[in-house]
Scaffold this motif. Structure first.
Motif, PDB file in Angstrom:
ATOM      1  N   GLU A 513       0.977  -1.027   0.305  1.00 43.13           N
ATOM      2  CA  GLU A 513      -0.067   0.282  -0.285  1.00 43.13           C
ATOM      3  C   GLU A 513       1.075   0.986  -0.165  1.00 43.13           C
ATOM      4  O   GLU A 513       0.726   2.157  -0.449  1.00 43.13           O
ATOM      5  CB  GLU A 513      -0.749   0.126   1.022  1.00 43.13           C
ATOM      6  CG  GLU A 513      -2.025  -1.313   1.060  1.00 43.13           C
ATOM      7  CD  GLU A 513      -3.297  -1.447   2.521  1.00 43.13           C
ATOM      8  OE1 GLU A 513      -3.360   0.267   2.792  1.00 43.13           O
ATOM      9  OE2 GLU A 513      -3.530  -2.076   2.626  1.00 43.13           O
ATOM     10  N   ILE A 514       2.006   1.109   0.956  1.00 47.43           N
ATOM     11  CA  ILE A 514       2.603   2.281   0.369  1.00 47.43           C
ATOM     12  C   ILE A 514       3.648   2.431  -0.745  1.00 47.43           C
ATOM     13  O   ILE A 514       3.634   3.751  -1.023  1.00 47.43           O
ATOM     14  CB  ILE A 514       3.991   2.534   1.932  1.00 47.43           C
ATOM     15  CG1 ILE A 514       2.625   2.151   3.149  1.00 47.43           C
ATOM     16  CG2 ILE A 514       5.127   3.549   1.777  1.00 47.43           C
ATOM     17  CD1 ILE A 514       3.400   1.453   4.598  1.00 47.43           C
ATOM     18  N   ALA A 515       4.129   1.487  -1.041  1.00 43.43           N
ATOM     19  CA  ALA A 515       4.817   1.359  -2.455  1.00 43.43           C
ATOM     20  C   ALA A 515       3.861   2.403  -3.366  1.00 43.43           C
ATOM     21  O   ALA A 515       4.404   2.954  -4.384  1.00 43.43           O
ATOM     22  CB  ALA A 515       5.739   0.677  -2.635  1.00 43.43           C
ATOM     23  N   GLY A 516       2.537   1.501  -3.261  1.00 42.54           N
ATOM     24  CA  GLY A 516       1.926   2.203  -4.749  1.00 42.54           C
ATOM     25  C   GLY A 516       1.078   3.200  -4.592  1.00 42.54           C
ATOM     26  O   GLY A 516       1.882   4.229  -5.196  1.00 42.54           O
ATOM     27  N   ALA A 517       1.166   3.971  -2.850  1.00 46.51           N
ATOM     28  CA  ALA A 517       0.919   4.973  -2.861  1.00 46.51           C
ATOM     29  C   ALA A 517       2.491   6.890  -3.078  1.00 46.51           C
ATOM     30  O   ALA A 517       1.987   6.987  -3.685  1.00 46.51           O
ATOM     31  CB  ALA A 517       0.750   5.268  -1.348  1.00 46.51           C
ATOM     32  N   LEU A 518       3.433   5.919  -2.953  1.00 39.44           N
ATOM     33  CA  LEU A 518       4.772   6.064  -3.712  1.00 39.44           C
ATOM     34  C   LEU A 518       4.296   6.807  -4.450  1.00 39.44           C
ATOM     35  O   LEU A 518       4.771   7.662  -5.696  1.00 39.44           O
ATOM     36  CB  LEU A 518       5.781   5.856  -3.058  1.00 39.44           C
ATOM     37  CG  LEU A 518       6.068   5.968  -0.854  1.00 39.44           C
ATOM     38  CD1 LEU A 518       7.515   5.583  -0.631  1.00 39.44           C
ATOM     39  CD2 LEU A 518       6.096   7.966  -1.043  1.00 39.44           C
ATOM     40  N   VAL A 519       4.496   5.501  -5.906  1.00 39.78           N
ATOM     41  CA  VAL A 519       4.040   5.562  -6.411  1.00 39.78           C
ATOM     42  C   VAL A 519       3.288   6.426  -7.382  1.00 39.78           C
ATOM     43  O   VAL A 519       3.754   7.303  -8.399  1.00 39.78           O
ATOM     44  CB  VAL A 519       4.233   4.051  -7.173  1.00 39.78           C
ATOM     45  CG1 VAL A 519       3.755   4.304  -9.284  1.00 39.78           C
ATOM     46  CG2 VAL A 519       5.743   3.435  -6.497  1.00 39.78           C
ATOM     47  N   GLN A 520       2.050   6.624  -7.316  1.00 43.33           N
ATOM     48  CA  GLN A 520       0.496   7.764  -7.547  1.00 43.33           C
ATOM     49  C   GLN A 520       1.535   9.301  -7.379  1.00 43.33           C
ATOM     50  O   GLN A 520       0.687   9.602  -7.695  1.00 43.33           O
ATOM     51  CB  GLN A 520      -0.122   6.815  -6.416  1.00 43.33           C
ATOM     52  CG  GLN A 520      -1.356   7.701  -7.908  1.00 43.33           C
ATOM     53  CD  GLN A 520      -2.432   7.247  -6.000  1.00 43.33           C
ATOM     54  OE1 GLN A 520      -2.576   6.366  -5.978  1.00 43.33           O
ATOM     55  NE2 GLN A 520      -3.628   8.140  -6.668  1.00 43.33           N
ATOM     56  N   ALA A 521       1.553   9.379  -5.923  1.00 44.19           N
ATOM     57  CA  ALA A 521       2.405  10.428  -5.546  1.00 44.19           C
ATOM     58  C   ALA A 521       2.712  11.131  -6.211  1.00 44.19           C
ATOM     59  O   ALA A 521       3.188  12.042  -7.225  1.00 44.19           O
ATOM     60  CB  ALA A 521       2.752  10.572  -4.532  1.00 44.19           C
ATOM     61  N   MET A 522       4.684  10.135  -6.666  1.00 41.43           N
ATOM     62  CA  MET A 522       5.372  11.271  -7.979  1.00 41.43           C
ATOM     63  C   MET A 522       4.860  11.039  -9.728  1.00 41.43           C
ATOM     64  O   MET A 522       4.945  11.817  -9.788  1.00 41.43           O
ATOM     65  CB  MET A 522       6.060  10.107  -8.000  1.00 41.43           C
ATOM     66  CG  MET A 522       7.548   9.743  -6.630  1.00 41.43           C
ATOM     67  SD  MET A 522       9.246   8.846  -7.045  1.00 41.43           S
ATOM     68  CE  MET A 522       8.373   6.933  -6.810  1.00 41.43           C
ATOM     69  N   ALA A 523       3.665  10.055  -9.460  1.00 44.23           N
ATOM     70  CA  ALA A 523       3.350  10.335 -11.028  1.00 44.23           C
ATOM     71  C   ALA A 523       2.276  11.560 -11.041  1.00 44.23           C
ATOM     72  O   ALA A 523       2.244  11.983 -12.119  1.00 44.23           O
ATOM     73  CB  ALA A 523       2.286   8.997 -10.791  1.00 44.23           C
ATOM     74  N   GLU A 524       1.787  11.579 -10.027  1.00 45.34           N
ATOM     75  CA  GLU A 524       0.965  13.166  -9.948  1.00 45.34           C
ATOM     76  C   GLU A 524       1.777  14.334  -9.917  1.00 45.34           C
ATOM     77  O   GLU A 524       0.879  15.308  -9.951  1.00 45.34           O
ATOM     78  CB  GLU A 524      -0.023  13.508  -8.802  1.00 45.34           C
ATOM     79  CG  GLU A 524      -1.291  12.177  -8.680  1.00 45.34           C
ATOM     80  CD  GLU A 524      -2.147  11.833  -7.193  1.00 45.34           C
ATOM     81  OE1 GLU A 524      -1.828  12.949  -6.663  1.00 45.34           O
ATOM     82  OE2 GLU A 524      -2.970  11.361  -7.542  1.00 45.34           O
TER      83      GLU A 524
END
Length: 561
Positions: A513-524
Motif C-alpha cells: 500500500e505504501i509503495a503504491g501510494a508513493l508511486v502514485q504521488a510521484m506520477a501526480e
C-alpha cells in the motif's frame, strides 16, 4: 470571585499594587509571586515543582520566570519565606538571569541557598540575612518579617506596607503550640497588624480542606518510639531532606535505642550538615557513622535516614526498593518508615516504592497505617482563627491546588469577609489592589519552564507529547528510496517498529500500500521528500490505527536516489 476569561492586563496605575502569582497557585510547588508598585517589583519565593509521570525526562519545573524576564532591572529584591525546595529551588535559575538581585532570608534559608548557588556556580550574589524581627526598607516596599512555625526551622511570614496598601503574607505556616524548636507563629503580631489594617491577606491554603487543628509535632514521638521498639533488624527512615525536626526526632530515638545513624542521599547529607553546623540540629556524640561503615554493625544497631519519601525514581529509597543501591541491600524483616506526607501527584510513585519494599520482605510503616508524620500547614481551624484576629479587607488564598484555594476562600467568607473581597486565582492571573479594592484585571503567560539536563526552557509541550507517545504507543520508522524523475520506487519501504509486541512481519500487508501510494504521488508530480514523507505517514498511520487501535509516533524517511 473568579478571574477566568481575562486577557492582557492594562497599564498599572500609580500607587496601585499589582500581584501576579508566577507559581504555586494551582500546583503544590514552584511557589513564586511578583508584587509591583510604581514600576518596582518585589518577588516572594522562587521554588521548583518536581515532575510527575506526565513529564517524562524532565528533571525540574520552574515557576514562570519568563514572565518577568524583560523586567529584571525593575526587581528590587527577592524575599524567601523558608528553605523548602518548592520555595528556594529555582533561585539559582533566577540569579543566572541577574545575579545581583538582593535576596533576603533567614540564616538557615540562606545557608541552603548558598549551597545551591555553589553547585550551580552562580557568583557575586547579594544575600542579606534577616530574622523574625527584621524591618527592611526596599524602595516602594517596607517589609516586616514575622516568625511562623512550619516543618523547617526559621520560617517567616511577611507584612508589606506600600502606597497602595498593606499586605500580610503568611508563607507556609501552622500554629503548633508546643513546637519542637520553641518557635511559635507570632499570633500577637498577626493581631496587632490586623488592628493596623490588612488590605490584602495572602494565606497558605494547603490544609484548608482539613478540619480542626494540625496535630503537634511532639505527638508523633510515641509512634516513632513504637516503630523503634518493634524493629528487630535494620531500620530505614525516609523523609524530606529539609525536615530538620523529623531528623532530630529520629536521632533522639536512635540514641535512646542504642542505634547508630547513617545519612543516605546527597541532599540529606548536605542539608543535615548545614543544619548541624548552624545549631538547628543537635547531634549527640558518637551517633553518626558513614554509609560505608554500616556493614560493620549488626542490622539492629543501625538507623538509615534516607531521601525518597515521595518515590522519586533516582532517590536512595527507590534504588533500595529496586535492589539497585550500591551500599544498602534490604533484607526480609527490615523496617522502612515513610515519615512524610504525600505531595499530590506522587501517589503512583510512592505506591510503586511501597510495593517494591514489601516485595523484598520489608515492613513498611507510613502515615496511612501509623501516626508517623504531621503536616507543616495550618488546618481549617487555624485558618479561621487567623481570619478572625486579622480581619482583612481582602483575601487571596495562595499555595495549593484549585480545590485548596476555593476551600480557603470559603473559610474567609465564613468569618465575614465579603464574597466580592475574596479572590481565587491561578498562576498568571493578574490582580490589582487600588484604594482598598481588589480586582482581577488580566492574565500573563506563566507556563511551565522545564529543566531537562543542562537545558532550561527549551523543552516544549510538543516534545513532551512526543515523549509520552513514545512511552505509551511506541514508534514506527519507514525508509524508502525513490527516483522522482522516473517515478520509480528503488528500494523499500523498510518498516521497523519499537514498542509493539508484534513482529515486524505484521507490516508486510501494508508495504505494498505504501509503495503504491508513493508511486502514485510521484506520477501526480509530487517530487519533494517532505510531501512524499507525509504520504507515507498518512498511509501507515491509518492502517495502524484501524488494525491495532494505536497512534504511535511515525518517522518516515524518503530518500532521493
Amino acid at each position: 470571585m473568579s478571574s477566568s476569561g481575562l486577557r492582557t492586563p492594562p497599564k498599572l496605575r500609580p500607587d496601585t499594587l499589582r500581584v501576579i502569582p508566577l507559581g504555586g497557585l494551582g500546583d503544590v510547588g514552584r511557589n513564586m509571586a511578583s508584587l509591583e508598585v510604581n514600576g518596582k517589583i518585589l518577588l516572594i519565593d522562587c521554588g521548583v515543582l518536581f515532575p510527575s509521570d506526565d513529564h517524562p525526562g524532565v528533571d525540574l519545573i520552574l515557576p514562570g520566570i519568563d514572565g518577568i524576564r524583560d523586567r529584571l532591572a525593575d526587581i528590587v529584591g527577592l524575599v524567601l519565606t523558608h528553605g523548602h525546595e518548592d520555595h528556594i529551588g529555582a533561585v539559582p535559575y533566577l540569579l543566572k538571569l541577574r545575579n545581583d538581585i538582593p535576596v533576603f532570608g533567614t540564616r538557615l534559608t540562606l545557608a541552603l541557598v548558598r549551597e545551591k548557588l555553589r553547585e550551580h556556580r552562580v557568583r557575586n550574589t547579594d544575600l542579606r540575612e534577616i530574622d523574625g524581627d527584621s524591618l527592611v526598607l526596599l524602595d516602594e516596599f517596607e517589609i516586616e518579617f514575622i516568625p511562623v512555625n512550619h516543618s523547617i526551622p526559621d520560617a517567616v511570614g511577611l507584612f508589606l506596607r506600600t502606597k497602595a496598601g498593606t499586605v500580610l503574607h503568611t508563607g507556609d505556616f501552622k500554629m503548633d503550640q508546643l513546637p519542637l524548636d520553641g518557635r511559635l507563629t507570632d499570633l500577637r503580631r498577626f493581631a496587632k497588624l490586623g488592628e493596623e489594617g490588612v488590605d490584602l491577606f495572602m494565606v497558605d491554603s494547603t490544609n484548608a480542606e482539613v478540619p480542626g487543628f494540625t496535630t503537634p509535632e511532639k505527638d508523633i514521638q510515641p509512634a516513632l518510639q513504637r516503630v523503634f521498639s518493634a524493629s528487630r533488624q535494620r531500620l530505614v527512615v525516609a523523609c524530606f531532606a529539609s525536615h530538620v525536626h523529623r531528623v532530630q526526632q529520629v536521632l533522639d530515638e536512635a540514641v535512646r535505642h542504642g542505634r547508630k545513624v547513617a545519612y543516605v542521599g546527597r541532599s540529606m547529607v548536605k542539608n543535615m550538615a548545614i543544619a548541624r553546623d548552624l545549631g538547628y540540629l543537635r547531634v549527640p556524640g558518637n551517633t553518626l557513622i558513614d554509609l560505608k561503615d554500616v556493614e560493620d554493625y549488626r542490622p539492629e544497631e543501625v538507623v538509615i535516614v534516607s531521601t525518597g519519601s515521595q518515590g522519586e525514581p533516582l532517590s536512595a529509597l527507590s534504588r533500595m526498593a529496586n535492589r539497585e543501591h550500591p551500599a544498602i541491600e534490604l533484607q526480609p524483616g527490615d523496617t522502612v518508615l515513610l515519615a512524610s506526607s504525600l505531595i499530590p501527584g506522587n501517589e503512583n510513585s510512592v505506591s510503586r516504592v511501597i510495593n517494591g519494599l514489601s516485595r523484598l520482605g520489608a515492613k513498611v510503616v507510613h502515615k496511612g497505617n501509623a501516626l508517623v508524620h504531621v503536616s507543616g500547614h495550618a488546618s481549617a481551624g487555624e485558618l479561621l482563627y487567623c481570619y478572625n484576629i486579622v480581619k482583612p479587607r481582602n483575601v487571596m488564598p495562595v499555595h495549593g491546588e484549585m480545590r485548596h484555594l476555593i476551600a480557603n476562600a470559603e473559610l474567609a467568607q465564613a468569618t465575614g469577609v465579603p464574597v466580592e473581597h475574596t479572590i481565587v486565582v491561578e498562576d498568571g492571573e493578574v490582580v490589582d489592589l487600588h484604594r482598598g479594592n481588589l480586582s482581577a484585571v488580566g492574565r500573563i503567560d506563566t507556563g511551565y519552564v522545564f529543566v531537562d539536563g543542562s537545558t532550561v526552557g527549551a523543552l516544549s509541550d510538543t516534545e513532551l507529547t512526543d515523549r509520552r507517545i513514545l512511552g505509551d504507543e511506541g514508534f514506527i520508522t519507514v525508509v524508502a528510496v525513490v527516483n522522482p524523475h522516473t517515478g520509480q520506487l528503488i528500494t523499500g519501504p523498510d518498516i521497523h517498529a519499537r514498542g509493539f509486541v508484534e513482529d515486524d512481519a505484521v507490516f508486510d500487508g501494508v508495504r505494498d500500500e505504501i509503495a503504491g501510494a508513493l508511486v502514485q504521488a510521484m506520477a501526480e508530480g509530487v517530487d519533494d521528500t517532505h510531501r512524499l514523507q507525509q504520504v507515507v505517514r498518512r498511509r501507515i498511520g491509518r492502517w495502524v490505527n484501524k488494525t491495532y487501535r494505536r497512534r504511535p509516533m511515525i518517522v518516515p524517511l524518503v530518500i532521493h536516489a
